[in-house]
Design a protein around this motif. Structure first.
Motif, PDB file in Angstrom:
ATOM      1  N   CYS A 544      15.744  10.174  19.576  1.00 25.51           N
ATOM      2  CA  CYS A 544      14.976  10.817  18.519  1.00 25.51           C
ATOM      3  C   CYS A 544      14.000   9.824  17.884  1.00 25.51           C
ATOM      4  N   GLY A 545      13.070  10.356  17.094  1.00 22.09           N
ATOM      5  CA  GLY A 545      12.091   9.520  16.424  1.00 22.09           C
ATOM      6  C   GLY A 545      12.641   8.829  15.200  1.00 22.09           C
ATOM      7  N   GLU A 546      11.765   8.100  14.551  1.00 23.94           N
ATOM      8  CA  GLU A 546      12.154   7.347  13.363  1.00 23.94           C
ATOM      9  C   GLU A 546      12.670   8.280  12.269  1.00 23.94           C
ATOM     10  N   SER A 547      13.722   7.839  11.609  1.00 22.62           N
ATOM     11  CA  SER A 547      14.353   8.583  10.498  1.00 22.62           C
ATOM     12  C   SER A 547      14.991   9.887  10.953  1.00 22.62           C
ATOM     13  N   GLN A 548      15.290   9.986  12.243  1.00 18.70           N
ATOM     14  CA  GLN A 548      15.952  11.174  12.767  1.00 18.70           C
ATOM     15  C   GLN A 548      17.261  10.780  13.442  1.00 18.70           C
ATOM     16  N   CYS A 549      18.165  11.729  13.507  1.00 15.67           N
ATOM     17  CA  CYS A 549      19.412  11.511  14.235  1.00 15.67           C
ATOM     18  C   CYS A 549      19.513  12.524  15.361  1.00 15.67           C
ATOM     19  N   CYS A 550      20.396  12.241  16.299  1.00 13.63           N
ATOM     20  CA  CYS A 550      20.668  13.157  17.408  1.00 13.63           C
ATOM     21  C   CYS A 550      22.008  13.827  17.127  1.00 13.63           C
ATOM     22  N   ASP A 552      25.322  16.446  17.417  1.00 15.11           N
ATOM     23  CA  ASP A 552      26.341  16.660  18.439  1.00 15.11           C
ATOM     24  C   ASP A 552      25.864  17.618  19.525  1.00 15.11           C
ATOM     25  N   ASP A 553      25.059  18.604  19.140  1.00  8.94           N
ATOM     26  CA  ASP A 553      24.572  19.582  20.115  1.00  8.94           C
ATOM     27  C   ASP A 553      23.188  19.248  20.670  1.00  8.94           C
ATOM     28  N   GLY A 554      22.731  18.004  20.460  1.00  5.92           N
ATOM     29  CA  GLY A 554      21.520  17.533  21.122  1.00  5.92           C
ATOM     30  C   GLY A 554      20.211  17.869  20.452  1.00  5.92           C
ATOM     31  N   ARG A 555      20.192  18.049  19.116  1.00  9.26           N
ATOM     32  CA  ARG A 555      18.950  18.321  18.396  1.00  9.26           C
ATOM     33  C   ARG A 555      18.556  17.104  17.554  1.00  9.26           C
ATOM     34  N   CYS A 556      17.256  16.864  17.455  1.00 13.64           N
ATOM     35  CA  CYS A 556      16.758  15.809  16.582  1.00 13.64           C
ATOM     36  C   CYS A 556      16.471  16.407  15.202  1.00 13.64           C
ATOM     37  N   VAL A 557      17.144  15.893  14.171  1.00 14.03           N
ATOM     38  CA  VAL A 557      16.927  16.369  12.799  1.00 14.03           C
ATOM     39  C   VAL A 557      16.797  15.150  11.891  1.00 14.03           C
ATOM     40  N   TYR A 558      16.249  15.356  10.699  1.00 10.23           N
ATOM     41  CA  TYR A 558      16.121  14.237   9.772  1.00 10.23           C
ATOM     42  C   TYR A 558      17.493  13.744   9.335  1.00 10.23           C
ATOM     43  N   LYS A 559      17.610  12.431   9.206  1.00 15.77           N
ATOM     44  CA  LYS A 559      18.919  11.801   9.016  1.00 15.77           C
ATOM     45  C   LYS A 559      19.591  12.142   7.694  1.00 15.77           C
ATOM     46  N   CYS A 564      23.995  14.489  10.718  1.00 19.13           N
ATOM     47  CA  CYS A 564      23.757  13.093  11.083  1.00 19.13           C
ATOM     48  C   CYS A 564      24.928  12.177  10.719  1.00 19.13           C
ATOM     49  N   GLN A 565      25.996  12.748  10.212  1.00 18.42           N
ATOM     50  CA  GLN A 565      27.186  11.960   9.896  1.00 18.42           C
ATOM     51  C   GLN A 565      28.083  11.880  11.128  1.00 18.42           C
ATOM     52  N   SER A 566      28.679  10.733  11.350  1.00 14.80           N
ATOM     53  CA  SER A 566      29.514  10.541  12.542  1.00 14.80           C
ATOM     54  C   SER A 566      30.699  11.499  12.561  1.00 14.80           C
ATOM     55  N   PHE A 574      21.365   7.560  20.120  1.00  9.86           N
ATOM     56  CA  PHE A 574      20.093   8.240  20.324  1.00  9.86           C
ATOM     57  C   PHE A 574      19.366   8.588  19.027  1.00  9.86           C
ATOM     58  N   GLY A 575      19.824   8.031  17.925  1.00  9.21           N
ATOM     59  CA  GLY A 575      19.171   8.266  16.647  1.00  9.21           C
ATOM     60  C   GLY A 575      19.874   7.500  15.544  1.00  9.21           C
ATOM     61  N   GLU A 576      19.522   7.800  14.308  1.00  6.35           N
ATOM     62  CA  GLU A 576      20.067   7.078  13.158  1.00  6.35           C
ATOM     63  C   GLU A 576      21.194   7.900  12.523  1.00  6.35           C
ATOM     64  N   CYS A 577      22.413   7.516  12.833  1.00 11.53           N
ATOM     65  CA  CYS A 577      23.579   8.237  12.324  1.00 11.53           C
ATOM     66  C   CYS A 577      24.162   7.540  11.089  1.00 11.53           C
TER      67      CYS A 577
END
Length: 626
Positions: A544-550, A552-559, A564-566, A574-577
């Motif tokens: 994913c891009g900056e300030s985004q997380c990946c 569990d179901d494979g979508r990029c969303v804002y962190k 975006c929590q583990s 694949f992103g910022e979790c």
């Protein structure tokens, strides 16, 4: 003029060779790594553009005087570099390769005494037959590029020649494609720990399904039809097929330089008969069918099988009587078991009372096969019923329900017969309508299989077959590839089943969420057209891009989102979790959160520091993983 230039160049070479030798002796102990022999681009300053002679000899003669005037300096330099290479052959690490490069001409010094202008010219590479070691390749107004094959020792010498204004290795430039292939072999090796990877592109659907995670057309634009598997491919592992009708005279079994394929024996009326040919064995006293060869192709056909290098030993059941089955298993136990290298496939079964004497005996003999190091696999049956306690009775499906057998059910892997499209539809990740299910089914596999074979009359058949009869051999093939790829693990029935559960797809079967879908260890889902619309393992390992997380179901969303929590399964690679530590002692995974720093999160969801916690299935989103 030419002799003066040669003398000037010779003096420069002599001085630099002397300096180079002196420096080399002083710094030899400090050299970290040597440079391989290679081609280099030598950029030379000239007064005028170098003129390349044409292929036409007649035209060359017309322009000889003009060409000779403009090319004199370059010609002299090329000759001296050629002589320099020959005088220092012993500085090359691979003299044989040096001579092979120049095999189209004699490896000799250029002789200035030859005044024949045509022979004296250095021609363009396309019309060049004097040397492949050094020659000009291009020229602009005041600069000429010479290509020269040099040893490490000669690099500085050539760099310091008169009018050399630049020097660079002859590099290979990458093509301007996204990737050489839409899949990444290094990522696959990293995930699976396979030594080497084979890719069977445009494979049959039942194979592509078992070597990738769950396909989702919102994450992947084009279904990946490739079958990925370890290069060992079941080699030196025996698959023993107890079944009816075998004809191995087909290209699916043509790779006999890599494995053995044969009819081992037949069983008729409870007796073993070994007078069978190696490549053909069919029933004689019952209705002839080709079930056995269809099953075998699914397990280990060269093009349609999961383990294309596994040995095949077919035991013909001339009738599926319980006496024939018991006698066949007796023969296997006493003659064919190689510990941790033997898989027995049984694509048959029926309901028996659990206290039936036949069942009790089958339990004993299959237990002995397991104890000897064999791994038994059986189909769950096609009654669309439960394996245990059918119709609320004590009847169970045997031999599938026996504890020493891996019992395999089927999913409905969609195949478009009209369009002949071997692609998956995400809505078809569900139990096949015919498949048995419930307690006793250990794992599910594709219930439809494309096969190609010669029937009992040597007629070529290619078709899609269906039933748990084919789910079982697909599973047997996957097991064979794992046995061959990890011989050090010494798998038995219990440990291989545990391994299959750990690497299998969980939650992938829509109507049986607790069911495990067979997988060979490769979970990355690629798009054949490179277009990934999501992130993570199910979208080609895209990030994913900056300030985004990946998620569990494979979508990029804002962190800032809770996904975006583990604790909610955020894919940390694949992103910022946001790491959320587990509040339940020793537990980890989705719904629990992450382990404390320095701990592994096991496949079962427990935190620990020993090697057992970081084995296959280790959850890297919640702790360390090696």
């Amino acid at each position: 003029m030419n002799k003066f230039l040669n003398l000037f160049i010779f003096i420069s070479i002599f001085i630099n060779l002397f300096i180079s030798n002196t420096i080399a002796k002083k710094t030899k102990k400090h050299t970290k790594e040597s440079i391989e022999d290679n081609y280099y681009l030598v950029f030379v300053k000239t007064d005028e553009r170098y003129i390349f002679p044409t292929k036409s000899i007649e035209k060359r003669h017309e322009n000889n005087e003009f060409i000779h005037e403009n090319n004199e300096f370059i010609n002299a330099m090329v000759k001296e570099i050629q002589n320099l290479i020959i005088d220092n052959k012993d500085t090359f690490k691979n003299v044989t390769k040096l001579e092979e490069i120049n095999k189209s001409s004699l490896l000799k010094k250029r002789d200035d005494s030859n005044n024949d202008l045509e022979n004296d010219l250095i021609e363009h590479p396309y019309d060049y037959d004097e040397s492949n070691l050094v020659f000009p390749i291009s020229s602009v107004e005041d600069e000429t590029v010479i290509l020269a094959y040099l040893s490490e020792k000669l690099i500085n010498v050539v760099k310091s020649l008169p009018n050399v204004i630049g020097f660079a290795p002859n590099r290979e430039i990458k093509l301007s494609t996204l990737f050489d292939t839409y899949y990444n072999l290094d990522d696959i090796k990293q995930e699976t720990k396979w030594k080497n990877v084979e890719v069977r592109e445009k494979a049959s659907l039942h194979l592509s399904l078992i070597s990738q995670g769950k396909y989702n057309d919102t994450l992947i634009n084009k279904y990946d039809r490739s079958y990925y598997y370890p290069s060992s491919a079941g080699q030196d592992v025996d698959i023993i097929v107890l079944d009816t009708g075998f004809n191995f005279n087909h290209t699916e079994f043509s790779n006999l330089d890599e494995r053995s394929v044969k009819c081992e024996c037949s069983v008729r009326k409870g007796k073993i008969e070994t007078d069978v040919t190696d490549i053909y064995c069919h029933r004689t006293r019952h209705t002839i069918d080709n079930h056995g060869i269809e099953v075998t192709v699914s397990a280990s056909g060269k093009n349609y099988g999961a383990a294309s290098k596994a040995n095949i030993y077919a035991i013909l059941l001339d009738g599926n009587s319980t006496s024939n089955i018991i006698r066949a298993l007796e023969y296997v136990r006493d003659n064919l078991i190689r510990p941790h290298k033997t898989v027995i496939n049984m694509s048959f079964g029926d309901y028996f009372d659990e206290n039936d004497s036949t069942v009790l005996y089958l339990e004993k003999i299959l237990s002995e096969i397991t104890n000897a190091g064999g791994i038994s696999v059986a189909s769950a049956g096609n009654n669309n019923g439960v394996v245990k306690n059918f119709n609320n009775t004590n009847s169970n499906m045997y031999p599938c329900y026996i504890k020493d057998v891996i019992c395999v059910g089927a999913i409905y892997d969609h195949y478009d017969h009209e369009k002949k499209l071997e692609v998956m539809d995400k809505t078809y990740y569900k139990k096949a309508k015919f498949s048995n299910f419930g307690e006793g089914v250990d794992i599910y596999a594709p219930g439809y299989s494309m096969v190609s074979y010669l029937d009992d009359k040597n007629k070529l058949i290619q078709k899609v077959v269906s039933g748990t009869s084919y789910s079982a051999p697909i599973t047997s093939g996957v097991i064979a590839t794992l046995l061959s790829e990890y011989p050090e693990k010494k798998f038995d029935k219990n440990s291989i089943l545990d391994y299959l559960i750990k690497i299998g797809l969980k939650g992938a079967i829509n109507d049986i969420p607790e069911g495990i879908l067979i997988n060979n260890g490769k979970h990355i889902v690629y798009s054949e057209d490179y277009l990934n619309m999501g992130c993570g393992v199910n979208a080609g390992n895209s990030k994913c891009g900056e300030s985004q997380c990946c998620t569990d179901d494979g979508r990029c969303v804002y962190k800032t989102e809770s996904a975006c929590q583990s604790i909610n399964g955020c894919q940390i690679e694949f992103g910022e979790c946001t790491v959320v530590k587990s509040t339940k002692e020793d537990r980890c995974g989705k719904g629990y959160g992450s382990c404390e720093e320095g701990y592994y999160c096991s496949s079962e969801g427990y935190c620990g520091k020993t090697s057992s916690y970081c084995d296959v299935g280790c959850q890297k989103n919640y702790g360390l993983c090696n």
